[in-house]
Design a protein around this motif. Structure first.
Motif, PDB file in Angstrom:
ATOM      1  N   ALA A  12      13.038   6.758  28.800  1.00 23.61           N
ATOM      2  CA  ALA A  12      14.990   6.785  28.703  1.00 23.61           C
ATOM      3  C   ALA A  12      15.475   5.455  28.177  1.00 23.61           C
ATOM      4  O   ALA A  12      16.085   5.681  27.292  1.00 23.61           O
ATOM      5  N   ALA A  13      14.733   4.798  27.831  1.00 21.28           N
ATOM      6  CA  ALA A  13      14.861   3.311  27.415  1.00 21.28           C
ATOM      7  C   ALA A  13      15.437   3.781  25.699  1.00 21.28           C
ATOM      8  O   ALA A  13      16.758   3.236  25.350  1.00 21.28           O
ATOM      9  N   PRO A  14      14.361   4.087  25.280  1.00 18.88           N
ATOM     10  CA  PRO A  14      15.839   4.820  23.573  1.00 18.88           C
ATOM     11  C   PRO A  14      16.502   4.924  23.191  1.00 18.88           C
ATOM     12  O   PRO A  14      17.596   5.016  22.380  1.00 18.88           O
ATOM     13  N   ASP A  15      16.518   6.314  24.573  1.00 18.15           N
ATOM     14  CA  ASP A  15      17.631   6.874  24.003  1.00 18.15           C
ATOM     15  C   ASP A  15      19.385   5.618  24.460  1.00 18.15           C
ATOM     16  O   ASP A  15      20.526   6.003  24.009  1.00 18.15           O
ATOM     17  N   ALA A  16      19.245   4.876  25.355  1.00 11.63           N
ATOM     18  CA  ALA A  16      20.102   4.291  26.710  1.00 11.63           C
ATOM     19  C   ALA A  16      20.082   2.948  25.758  1.00 11.63           C
ATOM     20  O   ALA A  16      21.306   2.922  25.286  1.00 11.63           O
ATOM     21  N   TRP A  17      19.255   2.884  24.920  1.00 12.72           N
ATOM     22  CA  TRP A  17      20.060   1.683  23.827  1.00 12.72           C
ATOM     23  C   TRP A  17      20.602   2.609  22.978  1.00 12.72           C
ATOM     24  O   TRP A  17      22.156   1.210  22.391  1.00 12.72           O
ATOM     25  N   ILE A  18      19.890   3.464  22.016  1.00 14.37           N
ATOM     26  CA  ILE A  18      21.504   4.771  21.143  1.00 14.37           C
ATOM     27  C   ILE A  18      22.921   4.766  22.172  1.00 14.37           C
ATOM     28  O   ILE A  18      23.470   4.520  21.014  1.00 14.37           O
TER      29      ILE A  18
END
Length: 580
Positions: free
Chosen positions: A118-124
């Motif tokens: 989930a992290a890449p989506d959350a940061w973006i």
């Protein structure tokens, strides 16, 4: 003597860092500098937090993964506090019965505990909705640290060495963490070339998209969730018997929600929702009486006993009610109701510790749950390290504030070859127990431990704060907040004061160990206090003076009247603050 703290007494080894422009406090000094560089380049707090948060996934790869989780809290200049969950769900093909049939009701260390990263989506998502910069701009530091490497530091070296056998199980993991067959030594350069290429591919796809900033961010996200990275992850999972599919990745998006809060001593304390353990902090604050606590004296026996018993009550409710609200009915309003907290307070016996985890309460609209099992009863002292998490907080010159707790380990499931990524193994925080609110189910999120927070004293200050530490997170954060709220400590002194932690509830991580009555105290706490706590029934175990197991809280207190920002960075780990 800590139990008899004198007026104005300080325990801080570092001075409190103060500034008027912008400030960062993060779990690693390299990440703090990465975020500060973005602020100096004109970025806002969100841009900086994303840069620093991604850098943590490179600099602390034992406890943060670029493809892990990233719960984020944001308070922009308009004063509204939002959360971005940054937590993936179990793949649609998940077979919960497999853990019962083949693993005796446990979720093993393997590719089977992988949830959607989930992290890449959350940061973006944070960048697109609240930031100002491109993915390429904020990813630059993470790419540099991965490509050029960074000098190995003691805690990371120790953790990799301690988990040598775990990394050795998979050749793709051993190639990175056991290069040459041995753990890296302090001072050696630690390089992650595959991870650098993965991030650079996302940047290249952003640049190739053309158009505006948002179109570029979408292209960077699609590179991970729909493009070559996704295909590589899915192919590996199919080959190794995992459940993750192309559709799981493509369909994932992190929700943006309003943060729940409680009021404590005139301060609004915001957490993430019941998909994580965040509300434990709010519940514990509602149970505690600030005037009685202050009168008891800082870290006295009465003080620590009351806090420990309040936490046990809050954790009992966590065990009974918390879970993915899309799958279970979580009575969050009832759990965070101030009157409910007062009713729970009445259950605390001032002279006797509860020997077990207390019974859960009956909040308004709360279902009655009979917990079956829920943890293994074991004797002795909890031996395993908290297996997750770092933290970053940022306050910029425009009044924007971010509090984020990126996480996920790299030793309990394999690295995907050629990517440098270990997709989120956060399935370790689900249960295979029938009827548990965090029982494994397709499309369901585990109950997460990473849980950033933010305190807002209207017209006075804003205080983002958080820590690593698994189940110790809410406990360490509570004690630091009380240090600031009740005893007027500056943030640096507040994070350095000695702490305690109770383990009298099932651990959030597999195998969900349970240590009834266990209370760990850092050794700077008065021995007489510990002896009195033992007389009250606590099973006291002594920690060293400043142990990383007690959490490593970072925080920034932004004074709304003067504009002065004061940071605290916990020396129990490699945390540092940067600002001016």
């Amino acid at each position: 003597m800590e139990g008899r703290m004198a007026e104005g007494e300080t325990y801080a080894q570092r001075p409190a860092l103060r500034g008027t422009r912008h400030m960062v406090a993060a779990g690693h000094y390299g990440a703090a500098h990465a975020a500060f560089a973005i602020l100096e380049a004109g970025g806002n707090a969100v841009d900086a937090a994303v840069a620093g948060g991604m850098a943590l996934g490179v600099l602390q790869p034992d406890i943060v993964n670029v493809a892990g989780v990233a719960p984020i809290m944001l308070r922009m200049a308009d004063g509204v506090v939002h959360t971005i969950a940054g937590l993936g769900y179990w793949p649609a093909a998940t077979d919960p019965g497999l853990f019962v049939r083949e693993y005796d009701g446990h979720i093993p260390e393997s590719i089977l505990r992988t949830v959607v990263p989930a992290a890449p989506d959350a940061w973006i998502t944070a960048l697109g909705r609240f930031g100002t910069m491109t993915f390429g701009e904020v990813a630059a530091a993470a790419i540099r640290f991965a490509d050029e490497g960074f000098p190995m530091y003691p805690l990371l070296a120790d953790m990799i060495a301690a988990r040598k056998a775990k990394y050795a199980r998979w050749s793709s993991s051993a190639e990175i963490y056991l290069a040459g067959g041995q753990p890296p030594k302090v001072g050696e350069m630690f390089v992650q070339k595959d991870l650098a290429r993965t991030l650079r591919y996302m940047v290249d796809e952003e640049a190739a998209a053309g158009g505006d900033r948002l179109a570029g961010l979408k292209a960077a996200r699609d590179a991970f969730y729909c493009g070559d990275i996704a295909r590589t992850i899915v192919d590996f999972h199919r080959q190794e018997g995992g459940w993750l599919s192309a559709k799981d990745l493509a369909d994932f998006h992190s929700p943006i929600e309003r943060a729940p809060s409680v009021r404590f001593g005139g301060t609004d304390v915001y957490t993430c929702g019941a998909w994580c353990q965040g509300p434990v902090l709010g519940q514990a604050l509602n149970i505690l009486d600030p005037s009685a606590l202050k009168a008891a004296g800082h870290n006295s026996a009465d003080y620590l006993h009351t806090i420990a018993e309040a936490l046990k009550l809050a954790f009992a409710d966590r065990e009974a009610f918390y879970g993915d609200p899309r799958h279970v009915a979580v009575p969050l309003d009832g759990l965070l109701d101030a009157n409910y907290g007062v009713a729970r307070r009445a259950l605390i016996d001032p002279s006797r510790a509860s020997a077990e985890m207390p019974a859960h309460g009956t909040p308004q609209d709360g279902p009655r749950r009979e917990m079956r099992g829920g943890g293994l009863r074991r004797e002795g002292v909890p031996a395993g390290p908290p297996r997750d998490t770092s933290y970053i907080s940022v306050v910029d010159r425009w009044g924007n504030t971010v509090s984020a707790t990126p996480s996920d380990v790299s030793c309990d499931s394999p690295v995907v070859p050629g990517t440098g990524l270990c997709p989120s193994s956060r399935g370790s925080q689900s249960w295979a127990v029938e009827g548990h609110p965090s029982q494994v189910a397709p499309g369901k999120r585990p109950r997460l431990t990473p849980s950033p927070a933010m305190a807002v004293a209207p017209g006075r200050y804003v205080l983002p704060f958080g820590t690593p530490g698994g189940d110790v997170q809410a406990q360490a954060m509570l004690q630091v907040l009380l240090n600031i709220q009740l005893f007027d400590m500056d943030p640096q002194d507040a994070v350095e004061h000695p702490r305690m932690a109770t383990y009298s509830f099932p651990d959030s991580f597999e195998p969900h160990d349970y240590f009834p009555g266990r209370l760990c105290l850092e050794s700077r706490i008065d021995r007489e206090v510990g002896e009195e706590l033992e007389r009250r029934g606590h099973r006291v175990a002594w920690w060293p003076e400043r142990i990383w197991r007690a959490g490593a809280v970072c925080t920034i207190q932004a004074d709304l009247k003067t504009g002065i920002k004061t940071a605290g960075a916990d020396p129990r780990r490699a945390s540092y603050a940067v600002g001016w």
